[in-house]
Design an enzyme around this catalytic site. Structure first.
Site, PDB file in Angstrom:
ATOM      1  N   HIS A 104      29.268 -13.348  -3.717  1.00  5.85           N
ATOM      2  CA  HIS A 104      28.790 -12.220  -3.111  1.00  5.85           C
ATOM      3  C   HIS A 104      29.315 -10.888  -3.625  1.00  5.85           C
ATOM      4  O   HIS A 104      30.519 -10.934  -3.962  1.00  5.85           O
ATOM      5  CB  HIS A 104      29.073 -12.244  -1.599  1.00  5.85           C
ATOM      6  CG  HIS A 104      29.304 -11.214  -0.818  1.00  5.85           C
ATOM      7  ND1 HIS A 104      27.881 -10.470   0.084  1.00  5.85           N
ATOM      8  CD2 HIS A 104      30.332 -10.265  -0.639  1.00  5.85           C
ATOM      9  CE1 HIS A 104      28.402  -9.440   0.444  1.00  5.85           C
ATOM     10  NE2 HIS A 104      29.558  -9.314   0.217  1.00  5.85           N
ATOM     11  N   LYS A 106      31.271 -18.241  -3.456  1.00 10.78           N
ATOM     12  CA  LYS A 106      30.882 -19.094  -2.347  1.00 10.78           C
ATOM     13  C   LYS A 106      30.826 -20.732  -2.457  1.00 10.78           C
ATOM     14  O   LYS A 106      31.288 -21.006  -3.624  1.00 10.78           O
ATOM     15  CB  LYS A 106      29.231 -18.662  -2.361  1.00 10.78           C
ATOM     16  CG  LYS A 106      28.808 -17.244  -1.805  1.00 10.78           C
ATOM     17  CD  LYS A 106      27.590 -16.970  -1.484  1.00 10.78           C
ATOM     18  CE  LYS A 106      27.184 -15.718  -1.043  1.00 10.78           C
ATOM     19  NZ  LYS A 106      25.902 -15.518  -0.924  1.00 10.78           N
ATOM     20  N   TYR A 158      28.476 -11.825   8.353  1.00 15.07           N
ATOM     21  CA  TYR A 158      26.978 -11.357   8.111  1.00 15.07           C
ATOM     22  C   TYR A 158      26.168 -11.044   9.276  1.00 15.07           C
ATOM     23  O   TYR A 158      24.985 -11.071   9.337  1.00 15.07           O
ATOM     24  CB  TYR A 158      26.432 -12.798   7.351  1.00 15.07           C
ATOM     25  CG  TYR A 158      26.687 -13.151   6.174  1.00 15.07           C
ATOM     26  CD1 TYR A 158      26.268 -12.401   5.097  1.00 15.07           C
ATOM     27  CD2 TYR A 158      27.384 -14.112   5.698  1.00 15.07           C
ATOM     28  CE1 TYR A 158      26.361 -12.519   3.673  1.00 15.07           C
ATOM     29  CE2 TYR A 158      27.397 -14.565   4.346  1.00 15.07           C
ATOM     30  CZ  TYR A 158      27.057 -13.712   3.449  1.00 15.07           C
ATOM     31  OH  TYR A 158      27.202 -13.863   2.029  1.00 15.07           O
ATOM     32  N   ASN A 166      23.596 -19.207  -3.730  1.00 15.98           N
ATOM     33  CA  ASN A 166      23.440 -18.107  -4.968  1.00 15.98           C
ATOM     34  C   ASN A 166      25.062 -17.869  -5.477  1.00 15.98           C
ATOM     35  O   ASN A 166      25.076 -16.540  -5.972  1.00 15.98           O
ATOM     36  CB  ASN A 166      22.848 -17.222  -4.807  1.00 15.98           C
ATOM     37  CG  ASN A 166      23.144 -16.071  -3.490  1.00 15.98           C
ATOM     38  OD1 ASN A 166      24.309 -16.299  -2.939  1.00 15.98           O
ATOM     39  ND2 ASN A 166      22.620 -15.072  -3.174  1.00 15.98           N
TER      40      ASN A 166
HETATM   41  P1  IDP Z   1      23.240  -9.927  -1.404  1.00 20.03           P
HETATM   42  O1  IDP Z   1      24.128 -10.993  -1.339  1.00 20.03           O
HETATM   43  O2  IDP Z   1      22.424  -9.888  -3.035  1.00 20.03           O
HETATM   44  O3  IDP Z   1      23.805  -8.626  -1.263  1.00 20.03           O
HETATM   45  P2  IDP Z   1      21.757  -9.909   1.050  1.00 20.03           P
HETATM   46  O4  IDP Z   1      20.400  -9.292   0.978  1.00 20.03           O
HETATM   47  O5  IDP Z   1      22.742  -8.898   1.611  1.00 20.03           O
HETATM   48  O6  IDP Z   1      21.965 -10.086  -0.568  1.00 20.03           O
HETATM   49  O7  IDP Z   1      21.695 -11.326   1.565  1.00 20.03           O
HETATM   50  C1  IDP Z   1      22.819 -12.093   1.829  1.00 20.03           C
HETATM   51  C2  IDP Z   1      22.766 -13.240   1.687  1.00 20.03           C
HETATM   52  O8  IDP Z   1      21.913 -13.942   2.342  1.00 20.03           O
HETATM   53  C3  IDP Z   1      22.441 -13.648   0.270  1.00 20.03           C
HETATM   54  O9  IDP Z   1      23.251 -13.572  -0.724  1.00 20.03           O
HETATM   55  C4  IDP Z   1      21.661 -15.229   0.110  1.00 20.03           C
HETATM   56  O10 IDP Z   1      22.781 -15.946   0.137  1.00 20.03           O
HETATM   57  C5  IDP Z   1      21.051 -15.045   1.677  1.00 20.03           C
HETATM   58  N1  IDP Z   1      19.818 -14.698   1.597  1.00 20.03           N
HETATM   59  C6  IDP Z   1      19.202 -13.362   1.390  1.00 20.03           C
HETATM   60  N2  IDP Z   1      17.580 -13.525   1.450  1.00 20.03           N
HETATM   61  C7  IDP Z   1      17.551 -14.843   1.556  1.00 20.03           C
HETATM   62  C8  IDP Z   1      16.217 -15.452   1.605  1.00 20.03           C
HETATM   63  O11 IDP Z   1      15.050 -14.818   1.473  1.00 20.03           O
HETATM   64  N3  IDP Z   1      16.370 -16.770   1.882  1.00 20.03           N
HETATM   65  C9  IDP Z   1      17.582 -17.359   1.856  1.00 20.03           C
HETATM   66  N4  IDP Z   1      18.556 -16.829   1.831  1.00 20.03           N
HETATM   67  C10 IDP Z   1      18.777 -15.504   1.791  1.00 20.03           C
END
Ligand code: IDP
Length: 143
Positions: A117, A11, A51, A114
């Site tokens: 992905h 990312k 997304y 984070n």
């Molecule tokens: P993942 O990337 O670990 O599969 P997902 O639940 O698919 O997690 O969420 C996609 C992305 O959305 C996450 O990697 C993160 O960047 C963002 N995200 C998910 N949950 C939150 C949240 O509660 N607050 C802010 N960003 C979030």
């Protein structure tokens, strides 16, 4: 053991910190082979499409803004149980919860930014690989 393909993004935060090579090293150390790779700067429409399943979530606007804030590296990884193997070295979505030594524990600052992905299932991987790569761009290893 099944040979699978999975989709990976480094990312904008991790690209900006010059961590591409360090994260590629984690893939290769885990036995995951990079069979397609490129650097791209997503448009708003591309990020929203990728997304789309999160479009009703409160963080969707911030997620799209972040994912379009700079270039990303996208890659297809191949290996034994690649989807789960990649998710394991990635660590939990929130780096505060990620196990020590995982990519998100070592390279990410927050749940909003984070670092990386990884597809969460074989079905998601097929959709996500196809979102970024044509069949001709995939180079399976023959040796
Ligand atoms: P993942 O990337 O670990 O599969 P997902 O639940 O698919 O997690 O969420 C996609 C992305 O959305 C996450 O990697 C993160 O960047 C963002 N995200 C998910 N949950 C939150 C949240 O509660 N607050 C802010 N960003 C979030």
């Amino acid at each position: 053991m099944a040979i699978e393909r999975t989709f990976s993004i480094i990312k904008p935060d991790a690209v900006a910190k010059n961590n591409i090579g360090a994260i590629y090293n984690r893939f290769e150390t885990a036995g995951l082979k990079i069979i397609a790779s490129k650097i791209v700067h997503l448009s708003k429409e591309q990020a929203e499409g990728f997304y789309a399943e999160h479009s009703e979530r409160p963080f969707f606007g911030a997620l799209v803004a972040f994912m379009t804030s700079g270039p990303i590296m996208v890659q297809t990884l191949e290996g034994e149980n690649a989807v789960l193997a990649h998710r394991e070295i990635l660590g939990a979505t929130n780096p505060a919860d990620a196990a020590p030594g995982t990519i998100r524990a070592d390279f990410a600052e927050s749940i909003d930014e984070n670092a990386a992905h990884g597809s969460d299932s074989v079905e998601s991987a097929q959709r996500e690989v196809a979102y970024f790569f044509s069949t001709e761009e995939l180079c399976p290893r023959t040796r």
